[in-house]
Scaffold this active site. Structure first.
Site, PDB file in Angstrom:
ATOM      1  CE  LYS A  53      -1.618   1.554   4.070  1.00  0.00           C
ATOM      2  NZ  LYS A  53      -1.384   2.923   4.536  1.00  0.00           N
ATOM      3  CG  ASN A  54       2.310   2.735   3.570  1.00  0.00           C
ATOM      4  OD1 ASN A  54       1.155   3.086   3.334  1.00  0.00           O
ATOM      5  ND2 ASN A  54       2.740   2.477   4.799  1.00  0.00           N
ATOM      6  CB  CYS A 149      -4.606  10.761  11.416  1.00  0.00           C
ATOM      7  SG  CYS A 149      -3.060   9.934  11.685  1.00  0.00           S
ATOM      8  NE  ARG A 154       0.843  10.233  10.102  1.00  0.00           N
ATOM      9  CZ  ARG A 154       0.409   9.282   9.280  1.00  0.00           C
ATOM     10  NH1 ARG A 154      -0.801   8.795   9.416  1.00  0.00           N
ATOM     11  NH2 ARG A 154       1.182   8.843   8.313  1.00  0.00           N
ATOM     12  CG  ASP A 341       3.434   1.304   9.391  1.00  0.00           C
ATOM     13  OD1 ASP A 341       3.084   2.148  10.233  1.00  0.00           O
ATOM     14  OD2 ASP A 341       3.637   1.579   8.194  1.00  0.00           O
ATOM     15  NE  ARG A 433      -7.298   4.426   5.636  1.00  0.00           N
ATOM     16  CZ  ARG A 433      -6.932   5.613   6.068  1.00  0.00           C
ATOM     17  NH1 ARG A 433      -7.330   6.043   7.240  1.00  0.00           N
ATOM     18  NH2 ARG A 433      -6.153   6.378   5.348  1.00  0.00           N
TER      19      ARG A 433
END
Ligand code: EPZ
Length: 457
Positions: A53-54, A149, A154, A341, A433
């Site tokens: 994803k990233n 968030c 952030r 993560d 997500r």
């Protein structure tokens, strides 16, 4: 909340839905799914790792740098990647990405707008990365500030300072960054005061079309940055040193289209490795980015999990059958350190260890929201500032819990798989997500995990 929001037309007709918000232009609906996990089953089988994803999100933003098509394969079908494709569509990028397909074709031949609105950017922070590429190619762009968030404030100050160093004239007005570089961007030396993945990538994207050389010092070294550089170089950019702390970008006049396969997801790989270790069993992760997972593999081995990795074959085999887990201390760090993560997932694993482990989060200031939820399953965790003290327990017991962010959610899945009895996880739109076909992948290894749809106002 972003990923639970979908236009009416995207929702299956027979699913319960609820209108929770009425934006100006369309009726938006919210589907609140839950996962029911009956734990205590060992995991045995093979899991194919999806695209990262990233990495995918920044590669998609790179499409804005050229008027030729960029074709990305190994694309993960996730709420976040689909969401960015919608934003690119709003900007005028032609997106051809059939539902469920792993190939996505992006053609930014002509943008119809260089304004990324608040409604889109606030839902997913990575949307902010469209600013640099649009500015570099068109000399102007207006992008909403992403805001904070759940895991921390952030800010994007490093992104903005990097663009300013490249010659952008920036104004922040009414929550928007208005950027202009009438005569184009100019190469510069940028020294980051601390490591930021997003700011490194953003500066790299923008500098590809700047005049002259840009040098990024104290750059993030995450494997996704090297993946982005590979793709940019195929597009005709001149980027060297990506994956080290010094990245050099020699600006070029234009970039071309190309084809690029998104790298495998190291966080997804690590997550399933920890799921297998927590539930027990024997799982082979196929298509795993072995070289990118050194810190995770070392921590798992220290915990007493059997890990056999084969870089050439791109596989990691995880085995744990009845053996106790050792308590292991970790500090999250920028790459090549232990990834933030994977912190929540490792905490779920350590909650079953023999002894006390100390988990320090050094990247984000509020990334322990899973701790009280894990405690609902019987974990013994005390949070003291940036440190969590995890006293291992003999076993966990199923309970209703609530997902709070993407990685926190999946730590609850791991705990639920290892727990005795039923665990119900609500608000799992966070999971969608970042984890492609999670239930299918786990069920394929013998897990008992079901998704139920529900409504919530
Ligand atoms: C990326 O976020 C990832 N997101 C995150 O993954 C990941 O946790 C993080 O890198 C660290 O590895 C994407 O790639 C889309 P940072 P990013 O800039 O780029 C502070 C997930 O679960 N900072 O390296 O936003 C920041 O607040 C997500 O998939 C500033 O102060 O992370 C943080 O404390 C979550 N000013 C630290 O730096 C800035 O301008 C590192 O953030 C930028 C960052």
């Amino acid at each position: 909340m972003g990923s639970c929001v979908a236009p009416v037309s995207l929702l299956a007709r027979n699913r319960p839905i609820c209108a929770f918000r009425l934006p100006r232009s369309a009726l938006y609906l919210c589907v609140m799914d839950r996962l029911i996990i009956t734990g205590g089953r060992k995991l045995n089988g093979t899991i194919a790792v999806s695209g990262a994803k990233n990495s995918a999100l920044k590669l998609m933003a790179a499409s804005l740098l050229t008027n030729e098509p960029l074709t990305l394969s190994n694309m993960p079908n996730l709420a976040d990647t689909r969401f960015l494709s919608q934003l690119l569509g709003v900007l005028g990028v032609e997106v051809f990405w059939p539902k469920g397909d792993s190939e996505c074709r992006l053609n930014a031949a002509e943008l119809t707008s260089t304004i990324a609105p608040y409604e889109q950017v606030r839902k997913m922070r990575a949307s902010f990365n469209v600013l640099g590429p649009m500015l570099a190619r068109y000399g102007h762009a207006t992008v909403s500030l992403p805001g904070g968030c759940a895991i921390g404030a952030r800010p994007v100050d490093l992104h903005l300072k990097a663009l300013e160093a490249l010659g952008a004239d920036l104004k922040v007005e009414e929550g928007y960054v208005k950027a202009a570089a009438i005569h184009g961007l100019k190469g510069a030396q940028i020294v980051f005061p601390f490591v930021s993945v997003g700011a490194t990538e953003h500066a790299m994207l923008a500098a590809t079309l700047a005049k002259g050389e840009t040098v990024l010092e104290n750059a993030a070294r995450e494997p996704e940055i090297a993946d982005l550089a590979d793709c940019l170089n195929k597009m005709g950019a001149k980027v060297s040193g990506a994956g080290t702390a010094t990245v050099r970008i020699e600006g070029v006049e234009r970039l071309n289209g190309t084809q690029h396969a998104v790298m495998a997801d190291r966080i997804e790989t690590g997550t399933y490795a920890m799921a297998a270790a927590a539930a027990g069993g024997d799982v082979v992760l196929e298509g795993a980015p072995v070289a990118a997972l050194g810190a995770m593999i070392a921590a798992m081995k220290e915990a007493g999990v059997k890990v056999d990795s084969d870089e050439a074959a791109a596989t990691i085999r995880i085995r744990r059958n009845g053996l106790a887990l050792n308590a292991v201390n970790i500090n999250t760090q920028p790459y090549p350190g232990f990834p933030t993560d994977l912190q929540a997932q490792f905490m779920a694993l350590m909650s079953l260890a023999d002894g006390t482990s100390i988990i320090r989060e050094t990247i984000f200031e509020n990334r322990f929201m899973h701790a009280p939820e894990l405690s609902r399953l019987g974990a013994d965790i005390q949070v003291r500032g940036q440190e969590a003290v995890v006293q291992g327990v003999a076993g966990l017991k199923g309970a209703p819990v609530m997902a709070t962010d993407l990685r926190a959610s999946v730590s609850l899945v791991i705990a639920g798989l290892a727990a005795e009895g039923e665990t119900e996880i609500s608000r799992i739109y966070h999971l969608d997500r970042g984890f492609e076909r999670l239930e299918e992948k786990l069920t394929g290894c013998g897990a008992d995990i079901k998704r139920l749809s529900d409504t919530e106002e």
